[in-house]
Design a protein around this motif. Structure first.
Motif, PDB file in Angstrom:
ATOM      1  N   GLY A 170      86.152  35.708  87.237  1.00 50.36           N
ATOM      2  CA  GLY A 170      86.561  37.076  86.936  1.00 50.36           C
ATOM      3  C   GLY A 170      87.674  37.200  85.916  1.00 50.36           C
ATOM      4  O   GLY A 170      87.532  37.914  84.915  1.00 50.36           O
ATOM      5  N   GLY A 174      85.281  38.254  83.128  1.00 48.93           N
ATOM      6  CA  GLY A 174      84.926  39.547  83.689  1.00 48.93           C
ATOM      7  C   GLY A 174      84.876  40.669  82.680  1.00 48.93           C
ATOM      8  O   GLY A 174      84.075  41.605  82.815  1.00 48.93           O
ATOM      9  N   TYR A 181      80.926  40.563  87.682  1.00 46.37           N
ATOM     10  CA  TYR A 181      81.180  41.548  88.727  1.00 46.37           C
ATOM     11  C   TYR A 181      79.895  41.996  89.414  1.00 46.37           C
ATOM     12  O   TYR A 181      79.892  42.302  90.613  1.00 46.37           O
ATOM     13  CB  TYR A 181      81.914  42.750  88.137  1.00 46.37           C
ATOM     14  CG  TYR A 181      83.303  42.427  87.645  1.00 46.37           C
ATOM     15  CD1 TYR A 181      84.125  41.556  88.353  1.00 46.37           C
ATOM     16  CD2 TYR A 181      83.799  42.976  86.463  1.00 46.37           C
ATOM     17  CE1 TYR A 181      85.389  41.252  87.901  1.00 46.37           C
ATOM     18  CE2 TYR A 181      85.062  42.675  86.017  1.00 46.37           C
ATOM     19  CZ  TYR A 181      85.862  41.807  86.741  1.00 46.37           C
ATOM     20  OH  TYR A 181      87.124  41.505  86.297  1.00 46.37           O
ATOM     21  N   TYR A 235      84.122  46.265  92.835  1.00 47.66           N
ATOM     22  CA  TYR A 235      83.630  45.515  91.678  1.00 47.66           C
ATOM     23  C   TYR A 235      82.518  46.256  90.940  1.00 47.66           C
ATOM     24  O   TYR A 235      82.312  46.032  89.747  1.00 47.66           O
ATOM     25  CB  TYR A 235      83.182  44.126  92.117  1.00 47.66           C
ATOM     26  CG  TYR A 235      84.356  43.247  92.428  1.00 47.66           C
ATOM     27  CD1 TYR A 235      85.062  42.605  91.415  1.00 47.66           C
ATOM     28  CD2 TYR A 235      84.805  43.098  93.738  1.00 47.66           C
ATOM     29  CE1 TYR A 235      86.163  41.823  91.696  1.00 47.66           C
ATOM     30  CE2 TYR A 235      85.904  42.318  94.029  1.00 47.66           C
ATOM     31  CZ  TYR A 235      86.584  41.679  93.007  1.00 47.66           C
ATOM     32  OH  TYR A 235      87.687  40.910  93.283  1.00 47.66           O
ATOM     33  N   LYS A 238      84.447  48.389  88.540  1.00 50.73           N
ATOM     34  CA  LYS A 238      84.907  47.604  87.393  1.00 50.73           C
ATOM     35  C   LYS A 238      83.774  47.383  86.389  1.00 50.73           C
ATOM     36  O   LYS A 238      83.973  47.506  85.168  1.00 50.73           O
ATOM     37  CB  LYS A 238      85.448  46.257  87.873  1.00 50.73           C
ATOM     38  CG  LYS A 238      86.779  46.353  88.607  1.00 50.73           C
ATOM     39  CD  LYS A 238      87.324  44.973  88.921  1.00 50.73           C
ATOM     40  CE  LYS A 238      88.700  45.069  89.587  1.00 50.73           C
ATOM     41  NZ  LYS A 238      89.287  43.739  89.844  1.00 50.73           N
TER      42      LYS A 238
END
Length: 357
Positions: A170, A174, A181, A235, A238
């Motif tokens: 991550g 990420g 994610y 997540y 994100k």
């Protein structure tokens, strides 16, 4: 699903799964709209670790919509096999694609329409060849299945890979790789589906008058479900904040569905008693859905011009092609008399030269 009651329950689960797809598809759009509004205001983005979206009402509306969809999905798992309910989540991708073209200015071209059609056809095939899972009628039988060595190994692999993705991959990848994610959401989501199935059995026993509240397994499953859903929401936010919705949604669907089908096959032995034609039909339906999702989003930004079609399918080109051919024939007809005359002219010239000599 052999008797009338089982078939009725199957159709109830199918209807709940379809309703769930509609609500979940709309929730993606509302969440994305809320995140875009926060971005325009200069607030801390979710992709950078911020939680300002908790103060945005559009995000909460999307969360409420997703909650309704997940509740319907929760109920669907209590009536129908997970291998059927989960792939029908492709319809949420269709709803998301149609709504995003309206509210997020993301165009739906010919490839996208063909992808929608393929996804619907694949979902239909999967409904026809839906597998039957082993009957789990009590929390005691659910506890026995959770103690299965195959499921324990699968759960440990999911937890270890998720921790590696969160704490190792991550921070490094990420922000640039959408798989990081989304893989976390998909892997943890497979465990949340198992928790949902167990809680659905607990609710059935509760309504039948059994003392389910005294069973520790039900509370353990509830706590695990809350933890799994919290990780998924965090997540997924994100991923949606960093990458385009048209990228996150199909990848999340394919990975999440694959993980759930693997988990259900290990935990509930859904594939153990299936005949060959149902196995082929289920796999073919799923691959058809994946193909439709790929067409829907892989070529989403590619303009589909009429020039890409074959000449006989292009609008306005048929007449032009016919006129070109007629003109070509007319031109060839005009040239035909010239060739003999030119030959005759050349022959007369040669005769004149011979006479002069």
């Amino acid at each position: 699903m052999g008797d009338a009651g089982g078939r009725a329950g199957f159709y109830v689960g199918l209807g709940l799964a379809l309703a769930s797809s509609a609500f979940i598809g709309g929730s993606f759009i509302l969440k994305k709209k809320g995140l875009l509004r926060l971005c325009r205001r200069g607030r801390a983005r979710a992709g950078q670790g911020g939680h300002a979206y908790l103060q945005e009402w559009l995000w909460w509306a999307g969360l409420l919509c997703m909650g309704v969809g997940e509740a319907a999905n929760f109920a669907a798992y209590a009536f129908a096999p997970a291998t059927l309910v989960t792939p029908l989540g492709a319809l949420s991708v269709l709803f998301s694609a149609v709504l995003s073209s309206t509210f997020l200015n993301e165009q739906l071209n010919v490839h996208g329409k063909i992808g929608c059609l393929l996804s619907i056809l694949g979902s239909t095939v999967m409904v026809i060849h839906a597998p039957q899972e082993e009957e789990v009628s009590s929390l005691e039988s659910m506890a026995e299945k959770l103690k299965d060595p195959g499921f324990i190994v699968f759960a440990m692999c999911v937890l270890v890979s998720s921790l590696l993705l969160i704490f190792v991959a991550g921070p490094r990848y990420g922000q640039s790789n959408v798989l990081v994610y989304v893989l976390v959401c998909s892997a943890i989501g497979s465990l949340s589906v198992s928790c949902v199935k167990g809680l659905g059995i607990a609710l059935k026993e509760l309504f039948s008058g059994k003392p389910v509240l005294k069973e520790p397994l039900g509370w353990v499953l509830l706590v695990c479900l809350v933890i799994c859903i919290s990780i998924q929401i965090n997540y997924l936010n994100k991923a949606l904040d960093i990458f385009n919705t048209s990228v996150v949604t199909p990848i999340y669907y394919v990975l999440f569905t694959t993980a759930v089908m693997m988990c259900s096959a290990i935990l509930f032995k859904e594939w153990q008693h299936m005949v060959l034609d149902n196995i082929i039909g289920t796999i073919s339906g799923f691959l058809t859905i994946v193909s439709g999702i790929f067409l829907l989003h892989a070529f989403r930004d590619m303009p589909f011009a009429p020039d890409l079609l074959p000449l006989f399918l292009q609008p306005g080109r048929t007449d032009a092609h016919a006129s070109w051919r007629s003109a070509d024939r007319h031109q060839s007809c005009q040239h035909q008399p010239l060739l003999p005359s030119e030959d005759k002219g050349s022959q007369s010239t040669e005769e004149e030269e011979e006479e002069e000599e």
